[in-house]
Design a protein around this motif. Structure first.
Motif, short mmCIF file in Angstrom:
data_model
loop_
_atom_site.label_atom_id
_atom_site.label_comp_id
_atom_site.label_asym_id
_atom_site.label_seq_id
_atom_site.Cartn_x
_atom_site.Cartn_y
_atom_site.Cartn_z
N ASP A 4 -11.45 1.87 -4.08
CA ASP A 4 -10.03 1.95 -4.43
C ASP A 4 -9.55 0.76 -4.00
O ASP A 4 -8.55 0.30 -4.73
CB ASP A 4 -9.55 3.25 -3.65
N GLY A 44 -0.62 6.80 1.48
CA GLY A 44 -1.86 7.33 1.39
C GLY A 44 -2.91 6.34 1.64
O GLY A 44 -3.84 6.51 2.46
N GLN A 45 -2.77 5.20 1.16
CA GLN A 45 -4.04 4.06 1.28
C GLN A 45 -3.92 3.62 2.80
O GLN A 45 -4.77 3.37 3.20
CB GLN A 45 -3.56 2.64 0.15
N ARG A 91 -5.81 6.14 4.86
CA ARG A 91 -7.05 6.02 4.36
C ARG A 91 -7.63 4.97 5.28
O ARG A 91 -8.85 5.03 6.04
CB ARG A 91 -7.35 6.10 2.86
N LEU A 92 -7.02 3.62 5.18
CA LEU A 92 -7.70 2.67 5.79
C LEU A 92 -7.61 2.75 7.33
O LEU A 92 -8.79 2.32 8.02
CB LEU A 92 -7.18 1.34 5.28
N VAL A 112 -17.74 8.01 2.40
CA VAL A 112 -16.38 7.80 2.52
C VAL A 112 -16.04 6.50 2.58
O VAL A 112 -15.07 5.85 1.83
CB VAL A 112 -16.07 8.34 3.85
N VAL A 167 -13.46 4.61 -0.46
CA VAL A 167 -12.18 3.58 -0.08
C VAL A 167 -12.45 2.25 -0.43
O VAL A 167 -11.46 1.54 -0.98
CB VAL A 167 -12.00 3.79 1.56
N MET A 202 -7.73 5.47 8.75
CA MET A 202 -8.83 6.52 9.22
C MET A 202 -10.17 5.84 9.24
O MET A 202 -11.21 6.06 10.41
CB MET A 202 -8.90 7.55 8.06
N LEU A 203 -10.58 4.84 8.38
CA LEU A 203 -11.65 4.17 8.49
C LEU A 203 -11.74 3.08 9.56
O LEU A 203 -12.78 2.99 10.28
CB LEU A 203 -11.93 3.24 7.36
N TYR A 252 0.80 -1.21 -0.04
CA TYR A 252 0.14 -0.12 -0.13
C TYR A 252 0.96 1.20 -0.01
O TYR A 252 1.95 1.35 0.78
CB TYR A 252 -0.81 0.19 1.33
#
Length: 374
Positions: free
Chosen positions: A78, A47-48, A51-52, A71, A75, A54-55, A44
């Protein structure tokens, strides 16, 4: 779906370490493994991963209220396309075409795991992946188990049994344990009589990785260097081992965020890494202590086996051979991806993916959702 006995399947795994996508090909009938094929790893981007993460943080706070969020959808799309690119990279790497592959097992990314609420959430769009690849896809492996009252994890033990049930282990090795140290650590215990027990032990790499990322931006404690130069705070280790998880009987499972990294706040980078590493080792030792018989040998897979501080700590506390699974000719970085190829084949054949002694489900249970290539 093909009526062939042996199927060529690709398995995909994106684990709780949030490091990337493991891809592995094998041929199997869902009982034995005929051939282990090529592998590929797609890391990854930062950034990936962010984002994960963050989720995961949002899901821990909002729970089911997050389902259907734009959101999450963005994700998930992506993530799914990243998995498609990873499969295509493996095919290109080995001169294969989509028509050569019967099936893809797509685990997706676990966002929240709450089996006590009969709910587990893995994002990943199986229909989109099948459309992108032109290959049939099985995903959603855990929902049926959790809905039936199981833990939904770990799901790899039946694959461990297929690999090692008839392996050339010495008499002193039995019972044998296969230990996976990913973001969470879990163990599969195989008895000489074919019995299988499995459960999550506790934190694996996740807390260590989060600590390093928070303080240095690095994804992990490479070679255990920070832990090796730090001092363990035994009082914090004892406090973390008082967590209610350790009092629960197995089968049991964890969410990645069930243990707080802030227990080591205020420590130096090195001491925090050393202490969290000691927690990983202590949790595995606690798992050993509740097994019906102590394993004669531990075979270790997952990213944690690359950390010499973890491996030395395990050797010290377990006091029997602790070896990477490569000593048995297996592929420790890809065992879980292989497992989801194996489980996908079992799914389309309506064979069990879990049992009462691996997840606590009331009866052996199949699972997964099939998406055709059309």
């Amino acid at each position: 779906m093909s009526t062939k006995t042996q199927l060529t399947a690709i398995g995909l795994m994106s684990g709780t370490s949030l490091d990337g996508i493991d891809v592995a090909l094998l041929r199997t009938d869902g009982v034995t493994v005929e051939h282990l094929g090529p592998t590929y790893f797609e890391p990854y981007s930062r950034g990936q991963t962010m984002r994960l993460k963050m989720l995961l943080d949002m899901a821990a706070e909002q729970g089911r209220d997050l389902v259907g969020s734009p959101v999450v959808h963005a994700v998930e799309q992506d993530l799914t396309r990243a998995h498609a690119r990873a499969v295509e990279a493996l095919l290109h790497q080995d001169g294969l075409a989509a028509a050569d592959i019967d099936l893809v097992g797509f685990h997706g990314q676990t966002i929240l795991h709450r089996p006590a609420e009969r709910w587990t959430w893995q994002i990943g769009d199986g229909g989109l992946l099948a459309q992108e690849l032109g290959i049939a896809v099985v995903n959603d492996f855990r929902t049926a188990d959790v809905a039936a009252g199981g833990q939904g994890a770990p799901l790899v033990p039946l694959y461990h049994q297929a690999l090692l049930g008839s392996a050339g282990l010495a008499d002193d090795d039995w019972p044998v344990a296969i230990l996976n140290i990913g973001g969470v650590s879990n163990v599969t215990w195989l008895g000489r009589d074919g019995s299988v027990i499995a459960f999550d032990c506790g934190p694996g790499n996740a807390l260590i990785n989060d600590w390093l990322n928070r303080h240095t931006g690095e994804a992990l404690d490479r070679d255990g260097a920070m832990a090796a130069s730090g001092r363990v705070d035994d009082a914090v280790v004892r406090e973390m081992m008082r967590h209610a998880f350790f009092d629960r009987p197995y089968p049991k499972s964890l969410d990645r965020n069930d243990f707080p990294v802030d227990m080591v706040d205020g420590m130096s980078l090195e001491d925090g890494a050393a202490t969290l590493t000691a927690v990983t080792v202590a949790a595995i030792a606690a798992g050993r202590d509740v097994l019906p018989e102590a394993p004669g040998r531990w075979l270790v897979c997952g990213g944690g086996r690359h950390n010499p501080v973890i491996m030395a700590g395990l050797q010290r506390v377990l006091q029997v051979p602790v070896d990477p699974v490569e000593t048995m000719g297996l592929r420790g970085d890809f065992l879980e991806a292989e497992a989801f190829a194996f489980l996908a084949v079992r799914s389309i054949k309506a064979m069990p993916l879990s049992t009462p002694t691996t997840t606590g489900v009331p009866t052996p249970l199949t699972g997964g959702r099939l998406f055709s290539r059309n």
